[in-house]
Enzyme design. Structure first.
Site, mmCIF file in Angstrom:
data_model
loop_
_atom_site.group_PDB
_atom_site.id
_atom_site.type_symbol
_atom_site.label_atom_id
_atom_site.label_comp_id
_atom_site.label_asym_id
_atom_site.label_seq_id
_atom_site.Cartn_x
_atom_site.Cartn_y
_atom_site.Cartn_z
ATOM 1 N N SER A 185 2.469 10.224 -15.966
ATOM 2 C CA SER A 185 3.884 10.565 -15.939
ATOM 3 C C SER A 185 4.142 11.865 -16.737
ATOM 4 O O SER A 185 3.586 12.898 -16.427
ATOM 5 C CB SER A 185 4.696 9.382 -16.469
ATOM 6 N N ASP A 191 6.199 3.721 -6.476
ATOM 7 C CA ASP A 191 6.735 4.126 -7.776
ATOM 8 C C ASP A 191 8.220 4.444 -7.627
ATOM 9 O O ASP A 191 8.608 5.275 -6.813
ATOM 10 C CB ASP A 191 5.973 5.344 -8.285
ATOM 11 N N HIS A 202 4.967 2.337 -11.020
ATOM 12 C CA HIS A 202 4.825 3.394 -12.024
ATOM 13 C C HIS A 202 3.753 3.087 -13.063
ATOM 14 O O HIS A 202 3.009 3.975 -13.466
ATOM 15 C CB HIS A 202 6.165 3.616 -12.734
#
Length: 259
Positions: free
Chosen positions: A83, A209, A237
């Site tokens: 991320s 996600d 995610h």
């Protein structure tokens, strides 16, 4: 000079810490790999608070410290960023291109060498409606840099819907406010083709996600084409929690192939 060993360095995403990699770390170490998970500045058990982390350099300093120590003992590095951690490993790849074998970007930002990294962050916020952030709280620090506090409902609905309940409970106890460092990341020439651009990059698309949507992940891949793209179906995610064995096996494969 002895042959360098391989060391995987894992870097967490926004507001998280080294703790979120605990299953992956355990699995990789049980397979005989050298692994370090890093707490970035103001995250995890790092002693400084978010208000004390003034710059992106402060934020990634713990990662730089790890790479400096590995460089001193002749270890080659596989850098893995999840991320927002994709921005952290990008900056580290620029500074330590001589020891990084490959950068692995998991449903993350992955800047190119043309534009300031902040452009991808701004594109992310443009791509989503405000209501998607649910109970997250955003505030300004010194007028410009933005700080986010993740909301419990947001984590349950958007980040951890396919994870074990205990993983969500752990996250709710351990996440901390995190800065975006937009001013720093808006500067020109942070990443160069001679250093960052010379290192092989792998992008992991996490299907399903809801934080970094599949459309946005595909935009990243198009904006900054990597050497390899891998997709994990129904990952969501937090792939390192929901599919940690699959991810661990893939990281072992990448470590072997990119020497």
């Amino acid at each position: 000079m002895p042959t360098p060993t391989k060391h995987l360095v894992l870097v967490h995403g926004l507001s998280h810490g080294a703790w979120c990699w605990y299953k992956v770390v355990c699995h990789l170490r049980s397979c005989g790999y050298h692994v370090t998970a890093v707490d970035l500045g103001g995250c995890g058990v790092h002693q400084s608070g978010v208000e004390e982390i003034a710059t992106i350099s402060d934020y990634i300093q713990p990662l730089i410290n790890v790479l400096e120590s590995l460089s001193a003992v002749n270890e080659r590095v596989v850098l893995v960023g999840h991320s927002y951690g994709g921005l952290a490993i990008s900056m580290a790849m620029e500074r330590y291109s001589h020891i990084v074998s490959v950068g692995v970007f998991i449903t993350s930002y992955m800047p190119n060498c043309r534009d300031p990294p902040a452009l991808q962050i701004k594109q992310y916020f443009k791509s989503l409606k405000a209501e998607r952030f649910m109970d997250c709280k955003f505030r300004l620090k010194n007028v410009s840099p933005m700080i986010v506090e993740l909301g419990d409902d947001y984590m349950a609905t958007m980040m951890y819907p396919n994870c074990q309940p205990e993983d969500l409970a752990l996250a709710k106890m351990l996440v901390r406010p995190n800065g975006f460092f937009l001013e720093d990341m808006s500067k020109e020439s942070l990443l160069t083709s001679e250093k960052y651009g010379s290192i092989c990059r792998v992008y992991v698309i996490c299907e399903g996600d809801q934080v970094m949507t599949e459309d946005f992940q595909k935009f990243i891949v198009k904006d900054s084409p990597p050497d390899e793209v891998k997709s994990f179906p129904e990952a969501g995610h937090m792939i390192m929690l929901s599919k940690y064995q699959d991810l661990s096996i893939y990281l072992q494969d990448v470590t072997t192939r990119y020497s």
